[in-house]
Structures are given as structure tokens and as C-alpha cells.
Scaffold this active site. Structure first.
Site, mmCIF file in Angstrom:
data_model
loop_
_atom_site.group_PDB
_atom_site.id
_atom_site.type_symbol
_atom_site.label_atom_id
_atom_site.label_comp_id
_atom_site.label_asym_id
_atom_site.label_seq_id
_atom_site.Cartn_x
_atom_site.Cartn_y
_atom_site.Cartn_z
ATOM 1 C CG HIS A 103 -0.406 0.070 2.531
ATOM 2 N ND1 HIS A 103 -0.047 1.260 3.125
ATOM 3 C CD2 HIS A 103 -0.119 -0.900 3.445
ATOM 4 C CE1 HIS A 103 0.421 1.026 4.341
ATOM 5 N NE2 HIS A 103 0.395 -0.285 4.560
ATOM 6 C CG ASP A 105 -2.932 3.767 2.436
ATOM 7 O OD1 ASP A 105 -2.515 2.785 1.781
ATOM 8 O OD2 ASP A 105 -3.673 3.643 3.429
ATOM 9 C CG ASP A 136 2.432 0.528 8.034
ATOM 10 O OD1 ASP A 136 2.116 -0.085 7.008
ATOM 11 O OD2 ASP A 136 1.634 0.741 8.966
ATOM 12 C CD GLU A 170 -3.066 -1.889 5.396
ATOM 13 O OE1 GLU A 170 -3.319 -2.870 6.103
ATOM 14 O OE2 GLU A 170 -2.614 -0.825 5.871
ATOM 15 C CD GLU A 171 -1.770 2.181 7.547
ATOM 16 O OE1 GLU A 171 -2.477 1.768 8.484
ATOM 17 O OE2 GLU A 171 -0.577 1.866 7.410
ATOM 18 C CD GLU A 194 1.039 -3.879 5.771
ATOM 19 O OE1 GLU A 194 1.699 -3.137 6.528
ATOM 20 O OE2 GLU A 194 -0.061 -3.544 5.263
ATOM 21 C CG HIS A 394 0.252 2.998 12.616
ATOM 22 N ND1 HIS A 394 -1.091 2.759 12.736
ATOM 23 C CD2 HIS A 394 0.629 2.479 11.427
ATOM 24 C CE1 HIS A 394 -1.501 2.091 11.656
ATOM 25 N NE2 HIS A 394 -0.470 1.912 10.858
#
Lengths: 425, 425
Positions: A103, A105, A136, A170-171, A194, A394
């Protein structure tokens, strides 16, 4: 050139291309691709795929089509200006195809004061690159691109197709991958890099977000006994949820979770209630995520939490009169399960040993990824394996160990050779 | 005219002036006098005092003078445009003087959707007037004005002075009353007609606001065991505070609190922590008020809470490393204590019986008022007695029973006759 000779060549090629790989990752990190802002980062991907000579497919996912799908989850319905990008390296046929899904994003940078460097700087210090999304999962995406490029540098023709997907959303629950499934992309297996800390996850838990409303009755703090504190009642609710977590985890006996302290956690991440220090709080809102085991469905987990909350009425008559209101909101990720003996797992493990000179850790994931959708909805068995520390995702000062990006690229490239098969040119 | 004849006259006068009294209260409620917006409501008071012929003193309290005072508490330091108003009815001498103190500021209306009528409408339905501040305490202020006017209607001259004070900032900690004390206003006793539900409070508890910061360590919710939840730690803190409340209240043996469930409550009114459902919360903020008994000082109560929070380290080593941070903020009210046998309490009680035909309830208050400052700092023993239900204050659909405004006015007027003494003209 023999099979093992090819793998030596891959290793050398990655060594030679190290600086350009780092530069690509840095450029991607510098392109802030938080939700709604993915276009610039995708443009870099498109440029790269163009140089690589892949067949490129770029489209803005269709919100109208997606929003009626039972597995759609997003905070928005309109994806104009947020393209998905797919690049296909067509094989000559006769081999197994693979989807390489990452991903584009990233989650918001959060409080900038907590960052030592600018979150979108891509600053390199001591072989670590810092930045929002570097772990990530732009690091993993670069591993995929390097793996394909390494293969392209070999004097071979692959038999199976490689489908590289750079997806949005994805997030927020996977609308980008869902859109690529609905567009028809499918393969014999998939790798999703990931940040697994280089562990191999054939199974992954799903998760859902929930919101609880706990009621009280207001009163002046000086006569607080005339009211009912929603904060006090929330303590009961939190304890009750903790018991459900214990109960659910006692039932997990998958050996892939044997070394995981709490396989499918229920996390209460946010609490907010009351509005005046000297008033009794009449409402508390609690937000959390419930982990969904690879062996259950989202619906089963939902129902269990719903029924569990009803039992609060047995503990305190207040909840008979004012049951806790439960709302499912925001993101959710479908759990996914691939046989740990699946040939892709075996190949990744074998190549891991050859590159890292250690046995890989094979576990079930502590969080959901787009691999759940790929496996369960896209009928493409997906294995999660990538560079970057899980615990970096994150958080402020997110970084990646640059070496791992290249190690993962090497393992994936060698695995693609084995999986897709090839002919010498 | 004999003493008892005068009291009959007061009762009749109040009956005749009922409509104009209601109109005055309505006008005052309609003048939104939340913090910083007191001017329009004070203008109505000034107009009324002018009609009554009192000596009027109007001034904006001096923030620079106030802010260095140890008992100053407010969220602001600048009171320009927020005047205090005092009106004096000079007696001929030889009697006891009295301060009649009421605050003009009201708390914000809050969520308008929770109100059945516009919060600043002063709507009258079934002998109740609705509106923000009608109970806390414009109803009481009107009782004071009506009491003075009723006395002025009598053919007498008072011996003692009546000092009527319409002050700002009670809801934020009493800077308005502090300013009038510093301006030199002082009397032999005071009546503060806060909404006591017509109970008589010779003693009142003080209170202070506190804010706690409870730390955690962030992690992804899927691996929540790698973090430390500030929400979980907060549960320990809340339980710990509850124990302090029990401990403090067990020591209260004042008979004035014998019918009060929790004489000096500690109320946790607000909690807020975490910022993402699937992250472990790394900070929770808790806000509350601690009641301070009439027999202790603010400093003693502060010290006790501070020391109590330190004991958390014995319960959980986490708090050794990350002690709960305590902050005193916002409003605070000094506790105040007047002998329950004080002559003003006796006179109020006697006149209560004559007007209401029941024995009054004499208690210690569940909250602080400006009476604490008047008693302890202004050396003017203060008794709290007024119309309006305690439980209406600060809440949506605040209302007052209009009858009570006139009953309180009658009791206060008769008490003023007895207290200040008079000569027939």
C-alpha cells in the site's frame, strides 16, 4: 548460468544498486501520501514501472461500485485523484503467477514535536531511514520493486506473471486492494511486504474498530451521589471487555500463536467523557479495536462482542436501563489464513535461510493487512513478509533499517525465481 | 406600625409587586452574562439600584491588583468591561450592617439541543422560569433586590447599612467578591442567596479543581502487550482517589453534615486519553474537584492529595518511574464556617418558620460560594440561603420555582428588619 549462480547475481546486483534503491525509498517517503494525497507518490511508482517496462494500469477506484460491496470499509466514498497503480511483468506461461501487493498510503505524521526529524524528510542516520511510512510500508514496496528489477537483470525469462500492485487505502480498511480484486487481478499466490520484522505470516488476524457509549446521569460534583458517573460505569465496562479478551484468547490453540502473549488483543485506544471538573459525567465514549482470529469471521466476532456487552446488565442494573451502545465504525480488516505448509511459505523460508543464515520465525500476524482481502475475497493465498519493525509502524520517529530493505528484496527475488520458474535466455 | 405589622406589610407588598419582580428576573435571565459578557446584566442591576435611590459604586476589577493575591483564582487576568456593582442603603447608625452578595455571572448554556426552551429566554411555564442562571443565581439576586425594596416601602429608617453586591466571576473562583473585599466592603454579616433549596448553610465546603496526567507507553493495538496503557493505569488512579474520598469523609463528624451522604466529595468530572482506536494510549488526562471541609484549609487538602498520589508507587512500580503529575488549575473556593448559633442563622431560621410554616434545614453546603471568601478573607461572617434547587444549577433546563423567589425575599426582608434594626419614621 545455474540456479544458484542466478541467486548470487541477484545479491550482487542489489549491492551495486544500493544507492539508487535508497534514493527511490527516500523520494517515496518525501512524497506525503496520507489519505487523499497519494497521487504524487503513485507518480513516482508509475515512473519506476515505466523505466522497468511493465504493463501499467492506473485508475481511480470507483466509489459507487465499492461502497455497496460487503467488504468495503473506508472513511470516504470518493477516490477521485487517489489512483491505484498496477504493473504487470508478463511471463511466457507455464509457471505460477504472483501478486506483489504494497500500500502507498501512510497514516498521518501526528504531533511533529515528537519527531526528531521532519516526518517527510526521509533522513538517513546510521543506516536507518526516518519518516512517516518508511516502515509501513514504503520500505517493503521498494523491496518489491528491487526484487523485480533484480530478476529483470538476469538473463532469463520468467514463466509465471508478476503483478505488482501499489494500492491506496490499506490504512483505512483496504478499499484499494478491494478495487484491484474487483478489477480482476488474481494470482496463484501473493506476497504482502508489511513490516513483519522479517517474520513470515501465513495467517493474519483481522480487526475491527468499535465505539461504545456509556451513559451516566449528571449532577453537581459537590452532590455527586445524586448523579451516576459515566466514568465510574466505564470502569466496569473496561473490566468486562478485558474478560472477553481473556476468554477469546484462551480458545486460540493455533501453534502459530504459541509464542504470542495475547494472540488477538482487544485494545481500548481512546476514552473521552465528561465536560466539567465539578460535574458528574453523563457520557463516556470508548473507542477500540478487536482482533479477529484467522479462524473466525468478522461477523462472528461482532456478534460475540455485542452479546458480551448485553451481559453487563447482570452485573449492574444500571445497564438494564441504559445498555452500553455499540457502534462499528472506521476501518476493518478481514482475517486471512494460508496453510503454513503452503509452497510459497516453504520457498520464502528456504530463501530466508540462504540469505539471512538463520531459521525464519513463522507466526500468525498481530494485525490485519490487505492480505486478508486477497486471500479470502480475491482467492489469492497471501503471505505477509517484509522489512521494518512492527513496533515502528504508526509512531513518531518511524524508521527502517536500510539493510533489511535489501535483505527482503533478495529473499523475495530468489523466491520469485523459484515460484514463477524461468527459462534461460 | 408594630414589628409584626411591618412583616405583614412586607408580605403584601411582595404580593402586589409579583409581576414586576418576575419581569425583572426575566430581563436579567435574558441578558446572557457568561464570563466576559456581564455588562448588560449589570446595566439592568444599575438601573434598578438607581430607581431604588441607593449609593452606587461601579468598577472594573483591577487584574493587576488581583492576580498577586493568594486567593485569586480565575481563567483571566483582565476584567475590563466586566464591572462589579455595589449599591448601599445607608442606615442611620446604631444597628448591625449586612452585605447581600449575589453573583451576576452564569456558566455557559452548554448543548442547546438538551434545552426544551432557549437557554436565555426566561420562559415561564407553570410558575417555573427557565433559563441559564435563573437558579444560579439570578433568582436569588432578585430576592435580594425585592427584599430591599420591600423594606424601602415601609415607613421606617434602618439603623444598620445594607450593602448590596452584584459581583462577577463567582463561577470561576470569586475574583469579583475578592475585588469588593479589597475595595473595602465589609459588614457585620452577609447573606449569599445561592440556590440552597431554601436550606440554611452556616458552613460551606470549599473546593478546588485538579488535573492529573497519567502516562503510558504507546504500541500498536495488535501487540498491545508491548505497550503500557495509560487507560489501564488510569483505572488504578481512579480507584486510588476513591479511597482517599472515603478516608477524608470518615473523618467528618460535623453534625451539619450528618444527613449528607458524602460530605466532601472528590468528583472526577472529565477524562480524556488516547488518540487512535488501535493504538495503546500513552497519556490520559483526568480533571476533577476535591471538596474541602469547612474545618480545613485549601493548602491542607492540596497537600493530602499530593501525598496520596505519591503512594501509587507502592501499588504499581510503573508509578515510581512515571509518577502521576498533578496540576491545580481553574477555579477554587475557600471553605467558610460560621457558628450555627450565630444570630443571623437564628434570625433567618425564625423568619423561615414564620413564612414557610416549617422548620428550616440547617446544613453545611455541598459546594463552595463567594461566602467562603467573605467569611475567611473579608471577615464578614456569611450565611448561604436562597431560592432554587441545588441540582438545577449548571444543567440544561435550569429553572426556578417562582414562588420560592418571593418566599426567600420575604424571609430575607424580615431578617434584615431584625438584623439591622430600625426606627419608625
Amino acid at each position: 548460468m545455474k540456479h544458484e549462480g542466478l541467486k548470487v547475481h541477484i545479491s550482487k546486483w542489489l549491492h551495486i544498486e544500493r544507492e539508487s534503491g535508497i534514493a527511490l525509498l527516500q523520494k517515496l517517503v518525501q512524497a506525503d501520501s496520507t489519505q487523499g494525497n497519494e497521487k504524487n507518490a503513485q507518480a513516482i511508482i508509475i515512473e519506476e514501472l515505466t523505466k522497468m517496462g511493465l504493463d501499467i494500469d492506473v485508475w481511480d477506484p470507483d466509489g459507487n461500485q465499492l461502497k455497496v460491496h460487503p467488504h468495503f470499509a473506508s472513511s470516504r466514498h470518493d477516490f477521485h485523484g487517489s489512483p491505484n497503480v498496477v504493473g504487470v511483468l508478463k511471463g511466457k506461461g507455464g509457471g505460477r503467477s504472483v501478486i506483489l501487493n504494497g500500500h502507498i498510503d501512510v497514516v498521518p505524521a501526528g504531533d511533529r514535536e515528537q519527531w526528531d526529524y521532519e516526518p517527510f524528510s526521509g533522513m538517513v542516520v546510521d543506516d536507518k531511514m526516518y519518516g512517516r511510512g518508511v516502515t509501513d510500508m514504503k520500505g517493503g514496496n521498494v523491496s518489491l520493486l528491487l526484487a523485480i528489477q533484480a530478476i529483470q537483470s538476469l538473463p532469463i525469462t520468467l514463466k509465471g506473471d508478476i503483478i505488482f500492485e501499489s494500492v491506496i487505502e490499506e490504512e483505512s480498511g483496504g478499499a484499494g486492494t478491494l478495487a484491484s480484486i474487483l478489477r480482476g487481478y488474481k494470482a496463484d499466490a501473493a506476497i504482502v511486504p508489511e513490516p513483519t520484522s522479517m517474520k513470515i505470516f501465513p495467517k493474519q488476524q483481522g480487526s475491527m474498530w468499535f465505539r461504545l457509549f456509556v451513559k451516566g446521569r449528571s449532577a453537581h460534583g459537590g452532590t455527586r451521589y445524586e448523579g451516576v458517573s459515566a466514568i465510574d460505569k466505564s470502569l466496569l465496562v473496561l473490566k468486562h471487555i478485558e474478560k472477553l479478551e481473556t476468554k477469546r484468547n484462551q480458545l486460540i490453540n493455533d501453534p502459530l500463536y504459541s509464542n504470542v502473549k495475547i494472540p488477538i488483543p482487544i485494545n481500548v485506544g481512546k476514552i473521552e467523557g465528561g465536560n466539567w471538573p465539578s460535574s458528574v459525567a453523563d457520557l463516556v465514549t470508548i473507542e477500540g479495536r478487536i482482533g479477529v482470529s484467522p479462524g473466525e469471521t468478522l461477523e462472528e466476532a461482532k456478534k460475540q462482542l455485542e452479546e458480551w456487552l448485553m451481559k453487563l446488565a447482570d452485573k449492574d442494573p444500571w445497564f438494564q436501563q441504559f445498555p452500553v451502545k455499540l457502534e462499528w465504525f472506521g476501518a476493518r480488516w478481514v482475517p486471512g489464513s494460508v496453510d503454513p505448509d503452503h509452497p510459497l511459505v516453504e520457498l520464502l523460508s528456504k530463501n530466508y535461510v540462504q540469505v539471512v543464515k538463520k531459521e525464519p520465525v513463522i507466526e500468525a500476524s498481530p494485525w490485519g493487512t490487505d492480505g486478508g482481502l486477497l486471500t479470502e475475497i480475491g482467492k489469492t493465498p497471501s503471505v505477509i513478509f517484509g522489512p521494518g519493525l512492527t513496533e515502528q509502524a504508526h509512531f513518531p520517529n518511524e524508521y527502517i533499517q536500510i539493510d533489511q530493505v535489501f535483505q527482503a528484496a533478495e529473499i523475495i527475488a530468489c523466491t520469485l525465481l523459484d515460484w514463477c520458474e524461468f527459462e534461460l535466455q
